[in-house]
Design an enzyme around this catalytic site. Structure first.
Site, PDB file in Angstrom:
ATOM      1  N   LYS A   1     -44.157  27.160   3.200  1.00  0.00           N
ATOM      2  CA  LYS A   1     -44.368  28.177   2.158  1.00  0.00           C
ATOM      3  C   LYS A   1     -45.782  27.941   1.616  1.00  0.00           C
ATOM      4  CE  LYS A   1     -42.808  31.542  -0.444  1.00  0.00           C
ATOM      5  NZ  LYS A   1     -42.433  32.870   0.056  1.00  0.00           N
TER       6      LYS A   1
ATOM      7  N   ASP B   1     -39.496  32.228   4.326  1.00  0.00           N
ATOM      8  CA  ASP B   1     -38.690  33.436   4.082  1.00  0.00           C
ATOM      9  C   ASP B   1     -38.734  34.347   5.310  1.00  0.00           C
ATOM     10  OD1 ASP B   1     -41.401  33.770   3.520  1.00  0.00           O
ATOM     11  OD2 ASP B   1     -41.102  35.048   1.770  1.00  0.00           O
TER      12      ASP B   1
ATOM     13  N   ASP C   1     -32.939  21.986   6.108  1.00  0.00           N
ATOM     14  CA  ASP C   1     -31.509  22.012   5.780  1.00  0.00           C
ATOM     15  C   ASP C   1     -31.008  23.451   5.825  1.00  0.00           C
ATOM     16  OD1 ASP C   1     -29.019  21.005   4.807  1.00  0.00           O
ATOM     17  OD2 ASP C   1     -29.547  21.765   2.823  1.00  0.00           O
TER      18      ASP C   1
HETATM   19  C1  IPM Z   1     -27.007  17.972   6.041  1.00  0.00           C
HETATM   20  C2  IPM Z   1     -26.182  18.003   4.795  1.00  0.00           C
HETATM   21  C3  IPM Z   1     -26.766  16.992   3.817  1.00  0.00           C
HETATM   22  C4  IPM Z   1     -28.189  17.439   3.504  1.00  0.00           C
HETATM   23  C5  IPM Z   1     -25.954  16.799   2.532  1.00  0.00           C
HETATM   24  C6  IPM Z   1     -24.523  16.408   2.843  1.00  0.00           C
HETATM   25  C7  IPM Z   1     -26.589  15.789   1.617  1.00  0.00           C
HETATM   26  O1  IPM Z   1     -26.134  19.288   4.255  1.00  0.00           O
HETATM   27  O2  IPM Z   1     -27.040  16.915   6.702  1.00  0.00           O
HETATM   28  O3  IPM Z   1     -27.602  18.986   6.389  1.00  0.00           O
HETATM   29  O4  IPM Z   1     -28.414  18.296   2.649  1.00  0.00           O
HETATM   30  O5  IPM Z   1     -29.108  16.900   4.122  1.00  0.00           O
HETATM   31 MN    MN Z   2     -27.126  20.808   5.478  1.00  0.00          MN
END
Ligand code: IPM
Ligand code: MN
Length: 358
Positions: A191, A223, A247
């Site tokens: 971003k 995005d 994530d």
């Molecule tokens: C992932 C999960 C974790 C993260 C959580 C459980 C802390 O969502 O491994 O993607 O956000 O990294």
């Molecule tokens: Mn995750």
């Protein structure tokens, strides 16, 4: 007896123990077939560890991981903590602390499509057919690990997002090298029109691209990338991004594969590495023998690759493909004639044990 490897096994919470049990069956089949030995050491992490020890990551678990050649992990999280923002200890802290302690800085999440499952994605089959990319998500920095504050009156909170050139370079090198062995394309997702850290990522990756003239680099705002991933997923080869963007876009990417239950991941550190499905603990399914074990079994295949047992990893991937092609799937993918978690694990393990050739 051939070579021996120490594997730390953290089954974790929810469906974790069920899907890990199936991956262990498959690894046992690999032991027989390749004359190698796995020494499995089980340890606690997550809500199950809080219940038994008060600590989501007990010191013995860290020790078991440190003496292992690789770690197989199931899932973490329990609803009783999700709805209680005041909880002092949370299961997820165990996983985050483990990533930090073991320096698991690169999370690799491959996304592949299976022709036999294309119709199960909510996206149009012709858009996703042939999609094959991998997300390199930075895992030990950024907003996940920056300073967190909460004012005394509780009315103000902050999370700091910070990155150093060193942190960016070490994962970027892995992503560039992966692109070299794949289709030679790297997309940095950031971003940079808003965030200073993203500008540092862009600057660093642009400078590094001179070292990798055979890799074509492009840059995409997160995005836009979120939208392009649904519109035109086949354009991507290697995606490189920071912790939180990775994530989010990797969960989004699971829609392309057809089920969250299909996507594995590897978290690479300097000393040891951890392998886990990208899905969570899915508490609604826990104990019902219905969860899809494929993501965890594919994670075990990545574990085999990391031990230089690529032939064994390929065999596991082929065994999975052969069952998916025959519609031998858990209920998330086959509602009419589903296999249970353990039936599917048994089938894949026996294919691995017995298949003559694919
Ligand atoms: C992932 C999960 C974790 C993260 C959580 C459980 C802390 O969502 O491994 O993607 O956000 O990294
Ligand atoms: Mn995750």
């Amino acid at each position: 007896m051939g070579k021996s490897y120490k594997i730390a096994v953290l089954s974790g919470d929810g469906i974790g123990p069920e899907v890990v049990a199936e991956a262990l069956k498959v690894l046992e089949a690999i032991e027989d077939r390749f004359d190698i030995h796995f020494d499995f050491e089980h340890a606690l992490m997550g809500a199950v560890a809080i219940d038994q020890t008060g600590d989501p990551l007990p010191p013995e678990t860290v020790e078991a991981c440190l003496r292992s050649d690789a770690i197989l992990f199931g899932a973490i999280g329990h609803p009783k903590y999700d709805n209680d923002p005041s909880a002092k200890v949370r299961p997820e802290q165990g996983l985050l602390a483990l990533r930090k302690k073991l320096g698991l800085f690169a999370n690799i999440r491959p996304v592949t499509t299976y022709d036999s499952l294309l119709h199960l994605s909510p996206l149009k089959a012709e858009k996703i057919q042939g999609a094959d990319f991998v997300v390199y998500r930075e895992l030990t920095g950024g907003i996940y690990f920056g300073e967190k504050t909460r004012s005394a009156d509780g009315q103000y909170a902050s999370d700091l997002c910070a990155y150093s050139v060193f942190e960016i370079e070490r994962i970027a090198h892995l992503a560039f090298r992966a692109a070299q062995t794949r289709r030679g394309k790297l997309t940095l997702v950031d971003k940079a029109n808003v965030l200073e850290t993203s500008r540092l990522w862009r600057e660093t990756v642009r400078r590094m691209s001179a070292e990798y003239p055979d890799v074509e680099v492009d840059y995409m705002f997160v995005d836009n990338a979120a939208m392009q991933m649904i519109q035109w997923p086949t354009q991507f080869d290697v995606l490189l991004t920071s912790n939180m963007f990775g994530d989010i876009i990797s969960d989004e990417a699971s829609v392309i594969a057809g089920s969250m239950g299909l996507l594995p991941s590897a978290s690479i550190g300097a000393e040891t590495s951890l392998f886990e499905p990208i899905h969570g603990s899915y508490p609604q399914a826990a104990g019902k023998n219905i969860a899809n074990p494929v993501a965890t079994i594919l994670s075990a295949a990545m574990l085999l690759d990391s031990l230089d047992l690529v032939e064994a990893g390929d065999l596991v991937r082929q065994a999975i493909k052969s069952s998916l092609d025959k519609n031998q799937c858990t209920v998330d993918l086959n509602a009419d004639t589903p296999f249970s978690t353990s039936e599917l694990g048994d089938l894949i393990a026996s294919t691995v044990r017995e298949a003559v050739a694919f």
